[in-house]
Design a protein around this motif. Structure first.
Motif, PDB file in Angstrom:
ATOM      1  N   HIS A  71       1.249  -1.756  10.942  1.00  0.00           N
ATOM      2  CA  HIS A  71       1.838  -1.591   9.617  1.00  0.00           C
ATOM      3  C   HIS A  71       3.215  -2.241   9.532  1.00  0.00           C
ATOM      4  O   HIS A  71       3.569  -2.814   8.496  1.00  0.00           O
ATOM      5  N   LEU A 131       6.516   3.808   4.612  1.00  0.00           N
ATOM      6  CA  LEU A 131       7.147   3.331   5.843  1.00  0.00           C
ATOM      7  C   LEU A 131       8.463   2.629   5.528  1.00  0.00           C
ATOM      8  O   LEU A 131       9.494   2.891   6.165  1.00  0.00           O
ATOM      9  N   SER A 145      -1.100   1.763  15.422  1.00  0.00           N
ATOM     10  CA  SER A 145      -1.131   1.941  13.967  1.00  0.00           C
ATOM     11  C   SER A 145       0.235   1.632  13.367  1.00  0.00           C
ATOM     12  O   SER A 145       0.340   0.941  12.348  1.00  0.00           O
ATOM     13  N   VAL A 146       1.287   2.134  14.007  1.00  0.00           N
ATOM     14  CA  VAL A 146       2.640   1.880  13.512  1.00  0.00           C
ATOM     15  C   VAL A 146       2.972   0.401  13.632  1.00  0.00           C
ATOM     16  O   VAL A 146       3.492  -0.218  12.694  1.00  0.00           O
ATOM     17  N   LYS A 175       2.538  -5.988   9.130  1.00  0.00           N
ATOM     18  CA  LYS A 175       2.100  -6.344   7.776  1.00  0.00           C
ATOM     19  C   LYS A 175       3.239  -6.206   6.765  1.00  0.00           C
ATOM     20  O   LYS A 175       3.357  -7.014   5.828  1.00  0.00           O
ATOM     21  N   LEU A 176       4.091  -5.213   6.964  1.00  0.00           N
ATOM     22  CA  LEU A 176       5.236  -5.030   6.079  1.00  0.00           C
ATOM     23  C   LEU A 176       6.218  -6.188   6.217  1.00  0.00           C
ATOM     24  O   LEU A 176       6.737  -6.703   5.227  1.00  0.00           O
ATOM     25  N   THR A 216       0.855  -1.183   0.000  1.00  0.00           N
ATOM     26  CA  THR A 216       0.000   0.000   0.000  1.00  0.00           C
ATOM     27  C   THR A 216       0.896   1.239   0.000  1.00  0.00           C
ATOM     28  O   THR A 216       2.076   1.163   0.360  1.00  0.00           O
ATOM     29  N   TRP A 236       2.139   9.241   8.326  1.00  0.00           N
ATOM     30  CA  TRP A 236       0.706   9.560   8.363  1.00  0.00           C
ATOM     31  C   TRP A 236       0.456  11.058   8.145  1.00  0.00           C
ATOM     32  O   TRP A 236      -0.660  11.461   7.909  1.00  0.00           O
ATOM     33  N   ARG A 275       1.048   3.597   2.056  1.00  0.00           N
ATOM     34  CA  ARG A 275       1.571   3.842   3.402  1.00  0.00           C
ATOM     35  C   ARG A 275       2.660   2.825   3.758  1.00  0.00           C
ATOM     36  O   ARG A 275       3.658   3.177   4.395  1.00  0.00           O
ATOM     37  N   GLN A 276       2.494   1.581   3.354  1.00  0.00           N
ATOM     38  CA  GLN A 276       3.537   0.582   3.591  1.00  0.00           C
ATOM     39  C   GLN A 276       4.810   0.943   2.843  1.00  0.00           C
ATOM     40  O   GLN A 276       5.919   0.797   3.371  1.00  0.00           O
ATOM     41  N   TYR A 289       5.157   7.939  12.737  1.00  0.00           N
ATOM     42  CA  TYR A 289       3.744   8.260  12.530  1.00  0.00           C
ATOM     43  C   TYR A 289       3.577   9.654  11.924  1.00  0.00           C
ATOM     44  O   TYR A 289       2.811   9.845  10.972  1.00  0.00           O
TER      45      TYR A 289
END
Length: 237
Positions: A200, A164, A196-197, A203-204, A158, A186, A160-161, A182
């Protein structure tokens, strides 16, 4: 091989004079600053291959100078300090220094550590020929196209990913706090948004790590945040 330029930031003239002799013998060019403010100005107008940075200096100390440099530059930094406590070494390394030497030091030891850092830098540059790509172990990040591959296979991230991963990659060796991550990724104030961090990051890791439960690329620095090691192997090594 081109002459390497070393910026030595120290307010002790005797040390500068002594190391200038050793640098000349090794074929290095020496530039000198007596405090962090002078060092930042020199970095703006000269190509520097490595910085030797004293911790205790007037006007701007080594800690603040190192943090300022790391905001925009991944140049190798060896920190010097008369403080030999482990907590001081950890503090220096956690803000982005690549190595730490305690004063008084043996000039030959400092030269050896400089050679080690320059050798690592040359190895990295030799396999990273595309300025739009960052190589970290088996991961390649193409900044221009926003494409990430793992073992030459494209993976879907994504926006955002990707942001990051890119932030961690360009700050290799620097521990990035959750609030800084963040606020930059963000683009809004940090309001106790650790979850949130963390989500992510998890998931990364699932997408780029061989074993997400034992990550080798994105490391957790407990109580602070995350980082990608500065000495992670690049493809081709």
């Amino acid at each position: 091989m081109a002459e390497s330029t070393i910026l030595m930031v120290d307010d002790e003239a005797e040390i500068i004079q002594l190391m200038n002799i050793y640098f000349n013998n090794e074929g290095y060019k020496l530039l000198h600053a007596s405090n962090g403010l002078e060092a930042l100005k020199i970095l703006q107008s000269h190509h520097i291959d490595l910085i030797v940075l004293d911790l205790m200096m007037p006007k701007m100390d080594g800690m603040q100078a190192c943090m300022n440099i790391r905001e925009t530059n991944s140049i190798p930094i060896i920190m010097l300090s008369a403080k030999g406590q482990d907590i001081d070494k950890i503090a220096g390394l956690s803000i982005g220094a690549d190595d730490y030497v305690t004063k008084p030091f043996n000039p030959l030891e400092l030269i050896a550590r400089i050679k080690s850092q320059l050798r690592r830098l040359n190895q990295f540059n030799s396999v990273t020929t595309n300025p739009n790509e960052i190589h970290i172990e088996n991961v390649v990040i193409n900044i221009a196209s926003h494409v990430v591959t793992v073992d030459e296979q494209e993976i879907k991230l994504t926006p955002r990913q990707f942001a990051l991963l890119h932030m961690l990659a360009v700050n290799r060796g620097v521990v990035l706090s959750m609030d800084r991550i963040y606020e930059e990724v963000w683009n809004e104030p940090f309001m106790e948004s650790k979850n949130s961090v963390m989500v992510h990051i998890r998931k990364l890791r699932e997408k780029i790590e061989t074993n997400p439960r034992e990550p080798q690329i994105i490391k957790t620095v407990w109580g602070i945040g995350y980082k990608i090691e500065n000495d992670s192997k690049t493809r081709g090594e």
